[in-house]
Enzyme design. Structure first.
Site, PDB file in Angstrom:
ATOM      1  N   ASN A 120       0.923  -1.211   0.107  1.00 40.18           N
ATOM      2  CA  ASN A 120       0.003  -0.050  -0.091  1.00 40.18           C
ATOM      3  C   ASN A 120       0.841   1.206   0.163  1.00 40.18           C
ATOM      4  O   ASN A 120       1.449   1.572   0.932  1.00 40.18           O
ATOM      5  CB  ASN A 120      -0.930  -0.194   1.347  1.00 40.18           C
ATOM      6  CG  ASN A 120      -1.535   1.145   1.520  1.00 40.18           C
ATOM      7  OD1 ASN A 120      -1.691   2.115   0.413  1.00 40.18           O
ATOM      8  ND2 ASN A 120      -2.263   1.462   2.591  1.00 40.18           N
ATOM      9  N   LYS A 153       0.112   4.137  -0.210  1.00 44.36           N
ATOM     10  CA  LYS A 153      -0.669   5.408   0.264  1.00 44.36           C
ATOM     11  C   LYS A 153      -0.091   6.853  -0.798  1.00 44.36           C
ATOM     12  O   LYS A 153      -0.173   6.437  -1.926  1.00 44.36           O
ATOM     13  CB  LYS A 153       0.021   5.787   1.804  1.00 44.36           C
ATOM     14  CG  LYS A 153      -0.239   4.580   2.535  1.00 44.36           C
ATOM     15  CD  LYS A 153       0.213   4.945   3.907  1.00 44.36           C
ATOM     16  CE  LYS A 153      -0.077   3.364   4.776  1.00 44.36           C
ATOM     17  NZ  LYS A 153      -0.066   3.526   6.133  1.00 44.36           N
ATOM     18  N   HIS A 182      -9.597   1.428   5.023  1.00 42.62           N
ATOM     19  CA  HIS A 182      -8.021   1.557   5.587  1.00 42.62           C
ATOM     20  C   HIS A 182      -8.454   2.717   6.701  1.00 42.62           C
ATOM     21  O   HIS A 182      -9.032   3.643   6.650  1.00 42.62           O
ATOM     22  CB  HIS A 182      -7.217   2.288   4.574  1.00 42.62           C
ATOM     23  CG  HIS A 182      -5.629   1.956   5.401  1.00 42.62           C
ATOM     24  ND1 HIS A 182      -5.329   3.299   6.000  1.00 42.62           N
ATOM     25  CD2 HIS A 182      -4.668   1.259   4.940  1.00 42.62           C
ATOM     26  CE1 HIS A 182      -4.124   2.887   6.269  1.00 42.62           C
ATOM     27  NE2 HIS A 182      -3.686   1.609   5.988  1.00 42.62           N
ATOM     28  N   GLU A 228      -6.524   5.029   7.574  1.00 45.33           N
ATOM     29  CA  GLU A 228      -6.311   6.552   7.289  1.00 45.33           C
ATOM     30  C   GLU A 228      -7.659   7.236   6.612  1.00 45.33           C
ATOM     31  O   GLU A 228      -8.032   8.228   6.779  1.00 45.33           O
ATOM     32  CB  GLU A 228      -5.428   6.808   6.480  1.00 45.33           C
ATOM     33  CG  GLU A 228      -3.962   6.565   7.202  1.00 45.33           C
ATOM     34  CD  GLU A 228      -2.732   6.165   6.585  1.00 45.33           C
ATOM     35  OE1 GLU A 228      -2.730   6.006   5.453  1.00 45.33           O
ATOM     36  OE2 GLU A 228      -1.737   5.484   7.299  1.00 45.33           O
ATOM     37  N   GLU A 278      -5.517  -4.499  10.923  1.00 44.01           N
ATOM     38  CA  GLU A 278      -4.471  -3.497  10.945  1.00 44.01           C
ATOM     39  C   GLU A 278      -4.546  -2.531  12.147  1.00 44.01           C
ATOM     40  O   GLU A 278      -5.319  -1.622  12.116  1.00 44.01           O
ATOM     41  CB  GLU A 278      -4.437  -2.437   9.554  1.00 44.01           C
ATOM     42  CG  GLU A 278      -4.105  -3.111   8.640  1.00 44.01           C
ATOM     43  CD  GLU A 278      -3.535  -2.124   7.513  1.00 44.01           C
ATOM     44  OE1 GLU A 278      -2.395  -2.321   6.822  1.00 44.01           O
ATOM     45  OE2 GLU A 278      -3.990  -1.173   7.172  1.00 44.01           O
ATOM     46  N   GLY A 292       2.640   2.551  10.629  1.00 46.49           N
ATOM     47  CA  GLY A 292       3.571   3.584  10.511  1.00 46.49           C
ATOM     48  C   GLY A 292       4.239   4.072  11.715  1.00 46.49           C
ATOM     49  O   GLY A 292       4.892   5.151  11.730  1.00 46.49           O
ATOM     50  N   SER A 314       3.370  -1.828  10.314  1.00 50.38           N
ATOM     51  CA  SER A 314       4.826  -2.000  10.419  1.00 50.38           C
ATOM     52  C   SER A 314       5.346  -3.387   9.944  1.00 50.38           C
ATOM     53  O   SER A 314       6.417  -3.848  10.571  1.00 50.38           O
ATOM     54  CB  SER A 314       5.189  -1.626  11.766  1.00 50.38           C
ATOM     55  OG  SER A 314       4.902  -0.090  12.049  1.00 50.38           O
TER      56      SER A 314
END
Ligand code: PGA
Length: 249
Positions: A9, A11, A95, A97, A165, A171, A211
């Protein structure tokens, strides 16, 4: 047996020329891989150029988001038809985000999941708890609800992928331990069994994300209910993503 899926991904990273450079180098390094599926989800702007490079290779393309309508007055959005047309097989939906920065809720995510499936795109439905949810002992409630609401209207005949996730691991460099991730994955598989039957639940791939790196992928992939990885930061460099794709070798 579930075939592992390793997904990158990207991003909001890489211009078209950077994507093309990555793709050219990457395909040469994974041409010997056929016992696992490989997917890259670049920004929309790179899809067309990368499609040309991935043609006739085993590497698949996906998008990181979409809107659920086919076309119309939805300024700034991309439709499932457009994703199919540009060569996507998969689309990441829900996701964290999207949920937390852009305010997407379970209803909107569900509309997208249903639209993806009806257009023959494989949705990767992301679920995951915040640190405060985990600390309050609400992890199973949160991910269970996200799963059930995200998959409303989906049937056992439909093809979909789930990604767990934990938001606190995205991250941040903090990966869930394999055991901690496995606990949630096995909960999610039971939940899938209650929604779609045990037989279907055994075929659904549940990816871990947060991560993932070359150093921790083997431990995660050794877990019974972890069927792949959704990789952010470590998918941006050819060498580290190749190492993750080739886990266990
Ligand atoms: P990360 O991102 O690997 O950089 O933690 C994973 C993701 O958000 O999909």
């Amino acid at each position: 047996m579930r075939k592992p899926l390793i997904a990158g991904n990207w991003k909001m990273n890489k211009t078209v020329s950077e994507s093309v450079e990555f793709a050219r180098e990457f395909v040469g390094k994974v041409s010997d891989v056929n016992d696992r599926d490989i997917l890259i989800c670049p920004p929309f702007t790179s899809l067309y150029a990368m499609r040309e490079i991935f043609k006739d290779t085993g590497v698949k393309l996906g998008a990181q988001n979409m809107y659920y309508k086919d076309s119309g007055a939805y300024t700034g959005e991309i439709s499932p038809l457009m994703l199919k047309d540009v060569g996507c097989d998969y689309v990441i939906l829900g996701h964290s985000e999207r949920r937390h920065i852009f305010g997407e809720d379970d209803n909107l995510i569900n509309e997208k999941v249903v639209a993806a499936v009806s257009h023959g795109l494989i949705p990767i439905l992301c679920v995951g708890e915040l640190l405060e949810d985990r600390e309050a002992g609400k992890t199973f409630d949160v991910v269970g609800n996200q799963l059930e609401r995200g998959l409303k209207g989906i049937s056992s005949k439909d093809n979909f992928v789930v990604a767990y996730e934990p938001v606190w691991a995205i991250g941040t460099g903090k990966t869930a331990t394999p055991e901690l991730a496995e606990e949630v994955h096995s909960f999610l598989r039971e939940k899938l069994a209650s929604l779609f039957g045990k037989e279907k639940a055994e075929t659904v791939r549940i990816l871990y994300g947060g991560s993932v790196k070359p150093e921790n992928v083997n431990g995660l992939m050794a877990m019974k209910n972890i069927d792949g990885a959704l990789v952010g930061g470590a998918s941006l460099k050819v060498d580290s993503f190749v190492k993750i794709v080739k886990f266990g070798r």
